[in-house]
Design a protein around this motif. Structure first.
Motif, mmCIF file in Angstrom:
data_model
loop_
_atom_site.group_PDB
_atom_site.id
_atom_site.type_symbol
_atom_site.label_atom_id
_atom_site.label_comp_id
_atom_site.label_asym_id
_atom_site.label_seq_id
_atom_site.Cartn_x
_atom_site.Cartn_y
_atom_site.Cartn_z
ATOM 1 N N GLN A 19 -21.971 -47.202 -43.136
ATOM 2 C CA GLN A 19 -21.838 -46.230 -42.048
ATOM 3 C C GLN A 19 -22.779 -45.080 -42.328
ATOM 4 O O GLN A 19 -22.695 -44.447 -43.380
ATOM 5 N N MET A 20 -23.678 -44.827 -41.399
ATOM 6 C CA MET A 20 -24.684 -43.777 -41.580
ATOM 7 C C MET A 20 -24.493 -42.721 -40.496
ATOM 8 O O MET A 20 -24.616 -43.029 -39.307
ATOM 9 N N ASN A 21 -24.203 -41.519 -40.914
ATOM 10 C CA ASN A 21 -24.004 -40.392 -40.005
ATOM 11 C C ASN A 21 -25.067 -39.334 -40.222
ATOM 12 O O ASN A 21 -25.698 -39.273 -41.278
ATOM 13 N N SER A 22 -25.252 -38.497 -39.222
ATOM 14 C CA SER A 22 -26.210 -37.386 -39.323
ATOM 15 C C SER A 22 -27.574 -37.878 -39.774
ATOM 16 O O SER A 22 -28.191 -37.305 -40.685
ATOM 17 N N LEU A 23 -28.052 -38.900 -39.138
ATOM 18 C CA LEU A 23 -29.314 -39.514 -39.542
ATOM 19 C C LEU A 23 -30.490 -38.578 -39.302
ATOM 20 O O LEU A 23 -30.504 -37.790 -38.347
#
Length: 115
Positions: free
Chosen positions: A81-85
């Motif tokens: 899960q990748m946030n604030s890319l």
């Protein structure tokens, strides 16, 4: 034949989120260490995150607090899960699964962060 198949990449705006998936087939034993790497042209492949055994995790300093690696309920399945890319995280993301004597790579999935 062992296959690692990544999915979930794509185009996302800066600050957005993506969830990558990796499913391993053709392996009858558990891969103790499941990893996500990324690579941009002209640079070395870098470790983004890995998960060992039942849940010990490790992250690149640049991703701590924003990325989360987890194992799926199915054997040899892993998610990222990748946030604030960020724009600079545009890369091909690769799944890797390994244990002593075995090391497998997926074909990669493109993640593009752009407005």
């Amino acid at each position: 034949q062992v296959q690692l198949v990544e999915s979930g990449g794509g185009l996302v705006e800066p600050g957005g989120s993506l969830r990558l998936s990796c499913v391993v087939s053709g392996v009858i034993f558990n891969l103790n260490n499941m990893c996500w790497y990324r690579q941009v042209p002209g640079k070395e492949r870098e470790l983004v995150a890995n998960i060992v055994g039942d849940g010990m995790t490790n992250y690149a300093d640049s991703t701590k607090g924003r990325f989360t690696i987890t194992r799926g309920n199915a054997k040899n399945t892993v998610y990222l899960q990748m946030n604030s890319l960020k724009v600079e995280e545009t890369a091909v993301y690769y799944c890797n699964g390994n244990k002593i004597g075995y090391n497998y790579w997926g074909q990669g999935t493109q993640v593009t962060v752009s407005s």
